[in-house]
Motif scaffolding. Sequence first.
Motif, short mmCIF file in Angstrom:
data_model
loop_
_atom_site.label_atom_id
_atom_site.label_comp_id
_atom_site.label_asym_id
_atom_site.label_seq_id
_atom_site.Cartn_x
_atom_site.Cartn_y
_atom_site.Cartn_z
N GLY A 29 0.80 -1.22 0.00
CA GLY A 29 0.00 0.00 0.00
C GLY A 29 0.83 1.27 0.00
O GLY A 29 0.40 2.31 -0.48
N LEU A 30 2.03 1.18 0.54
CA LEU A 30 2.92 2.34 0.55
C LEU A 30 3.23 2.83 -0.86
O LEU A 30 3.28 4.03 -1.12
N VAL A 31 3.45 1.88 -1.77
CA VAL A 31 3.90 2.25 -3.12
C VAL A 31 2.76 2.43 -4.10
O VAL A 31 2.95 3.02 -5.17
N SER A 32 1.57 1.93 -3.78
CA SER A 32 0.45 1.98 -4.73
C SER A 32 0.11 3.39 -5.18
O SER A 32 -0.02 3.63 -6.39
N PRO A 33 -0.05 4.37 -4.27
CA PRO A 33 -0.40 5.71 -4.73
C PRO A 33 0.77 6.46 -5.34
O PRO A 33 0.58 7.49 -5.98
N VAL A 34 1.99 5.96 -5.12
CA VAL A 34 3.19 6.68 -5.56
C VAL A 34 3.68 6.20 -6.92
O VAL A 34 4.21 6.98 -7.71
N LEU A 35 3.49 4.91 -7.20
CA LEU A 35 4.10 4.31 -8.39
C LEU A 35 3.73 4.99 -9.70
O LEU A 35 4.62 5.30 -10.51
N PRO A 36 2.44 5.24 -9.99
CA PRO A 36 2.13 5.91 -11.27
C PRO A 36 2.78 7.29 -11.39
O PRO A 36 3.32 7.65 -12.45
N GLY A 37 2.76 8.06 -10.31
CA GLY A 37 3.38 9.37 -10.35
C GLY A 37 4.90 9.27 -10.46
O GLY A 37 5.53 10.10 -11.15
N PHE A 38 5.50 8.29 -9.81
CA PHE A 38 6.94 8.07 -9.92
C PHE A 38 7.32 7.76 -11.37
O PHE A 38 8.31 8.28 -11.89
N ALA A 95 13.69 1.70 -5.89
CA ALA A 95 13.87 2.99 -5.22
C ALA A 95 15.03 3.78 -5.81
O ALA A 95 15.05 5.02 -5.74
N TYR A 96 15.98 3.08 -6.39
CA TYR A 96 17.17 3.76 -6.92
C TYR A 96 17.22 3.75 -8.45
O TYR A 96 18.28 4.00 -9.04
N ALA A 97 16.08 3.48 -9.10
CA ALA A 97 16.02 3.53 -10.56
C ALA A 97 16.32 4.94 -11.05
O ALA A 97 15.80 5.92 -10.50
N GLN A 98 17.14 5.04 -12.09
CA GLN A 98 17.53 6.34 -12.63
C GLN A 98 16.84 6.67 -13.94
O GLN A 98 16.88 7.81 -14.39
N THR A 99 16.22 5.67 -14.57
CA THR A 99 15.51 5.88 -15.83
C THR A 99 14.19 5.14 -15.78
O THR A 99 13.98 4.25 -14.94
N LEU A 104 11.00 0.09 -14.95
CA LEU A 104 10.17 -0.96 -15.55
C LEU A 104 10.75 -2.35 -15.28
O LEU A 104 10.03 -3.28 -14.89
N VAL A 105 12.06 -2.50 -15.46
CA VAL A 105 12.70 -3.81 -15.27
C VAL A 105 12.70 -4.21 -13.81
O VAL A 105 12.32 -5.35 -13.46
N PHE A 106 13.10 -3.30 -12.92
CA PHE A 106 13.17 -3.64 -11.50
C PHE A 106 11.79 -3.98 -10.94
O PHE A 106 11.64 -4.95 -10.19
N ARG A 107 10.80 -3.19 -11.31
CA ARG A 107 9.45 -3.45 -10.82
C ARG A 107 8.90 -4.75 -11.40
O ARG A 107 8.26 -5.54 -10.70
N MET A 164 9.54 10.43 -3.54
CA MET A 164 8.77 9.30 -4.03
C MET A 164 9.55 7.99 -4.00
O MET A 164 8.97 6.92 -4.21
N ARG A 165 10.85 8.05 -3.72
CA ARG A 165 11.63 6.82 -3.67
C ARG A 165 11.56 6.15 -2.30
O ARG A 165 11.73 4.93 -2.18
N LEU A 166 11.32 6.94 -1.26
CA LEU A 166 11.33 6.40 0.11
C LEU A 166 10.31 5.28 0.33
O LEU A 166 10.64 4.28 0.99
N PRO A 167 9.06 5.36 -0.18
CA PRO A 167 8.13 4.26 0.05
C PRO A 167 8.63 2.90 -0.43
O PRO A 167 8.30 1.87 0.17
N PHE A 168 9.42 2.87 -1.48
CA PHE A 168 9.92 1.60 -2.00
C PHE A 168 10.95 0.98 -1.06
O PHE A 168 11.02 -0.24 -0.92
N VAL A 169 11.73 1.83 -0.39
CA VAL A 169 12.68 1.33 0.60
C VAL A 169 11.93 0.74 1.79
O VAL A 169 12.25 -0.36 2.29
#
Length: 413
Positions: A29-38, A95-99, A104-107, A164-169
């Motif tokens: 749930g932490l990442v659900s609202p953040v992922l599309p915006g990220f 959380a540390y994706a740069q592109t 896409l690959v990490f997720r 927006m990276r913190l929720p993934f950590v």
Amino acid sequence: MSAVGERVRIPSEIWILVGASFVIAVGFGLVSPVLPGFARSFDVGATAATVVVSAFAFCRLVFAPVGGRLVQRLGERPVYLTGLLIVAVSSFATAYAQTYWQLLVFRGLGGVGSTMFTISAIALVVRLAPPTIRGRVSSLWGSSFIIGSMLGPVIGGLIAGWGMRLPFVVYAVALVVAALVVGLGLGGARLRPPPGEEDRPVLTVREALGDRAYRAALACGVANGWANLGVRMAVIPLLAAAVLDEPWVAGATLTAAALGTAITLQVTGRLADRVGRRPLVIVGMTTSGLSLGVLGLSLLPGLAVVASLAVLLGLSFVSGVGAGFVNPAQQAAVADIVGQERKGGTVLSTYQMATDVGVIVGPVLIGAVVDLVGFGAALAVTGVVSVLGAAVWFRAPETLGREVVATPAPGSP
């Protein structure tokens, strides 16, 4: 449900799975609202943003057959733990994706671990839940995930203010905690197959497809994955941002839906054990379809922001109520079809694959419709798909009562 069924206790192993499910859900749930915006922070459109959500489900879909075979060969516990740790590593890398492509690959790779622990958990629930309380167990398991999902988006929306990276950590840490809960709480000896387990016949997918109830469950699984999992998680946060571009709005919208589901699950599990699985699925998919189908009304021209938010949150709540009818009934129906007397790892993974097909296809197609003609038409299409998911059950038989329990279930007084 009979009086005997009412007195059957839930096995302790189920409670451990429930606790782990709660921890996983908070992290998810932490990442659900953040992922599309990220995803959109990498200067991509709505379609590309929804592809990130679908990539997770796509990897789940591709790996599901392997996951089913791993569970049958290695056992539920090691596969469950390995899956959790894979998703933890994937989330930390995300959380540390740069592109956009790294994201896409990490997720997407996290979907491999996700299907491992999901199929393992379903197999455990099918094997450990007494048949007379399957709906109740499914409801309890679902409630733990939903309550965690209610807390997660609120926390995620708040901590996103620090980036927006913190929720993934934090999600990665939550998964490690869940792995510890299961690893310490479920000893290997407690999950060894009972005597005669290895001699049980295998229920093949081909055989299961001859059952109209299983075919209905697959078709409804696609629709449910499309509407209540895919579009809700990938498109609704974008709609929330269009209503009011504040981080907390997406979290509040997902929480409203989760609240509707959580409240409904308090009664639908026992109801599924009394009146059957079929009527609850029909009511739930219809309710979800109608409410999601008109969610675009929150963007009506001239509507005040407060009124738009009220429409958005109110209809999201109602759609969550519909999901609360569907989920325990569908899961209990599939468990009825497999039964405790047969092995059905591939049947369970195929059902999971059907759901993931909806999660993959729904957000991508609906995201494309959003880009072309807007949220109103896109959500109307989602509503139609959901109602069609209800329609397939009209011709399917009821599955409640297929098994006769001849001996007291484990944990019964």
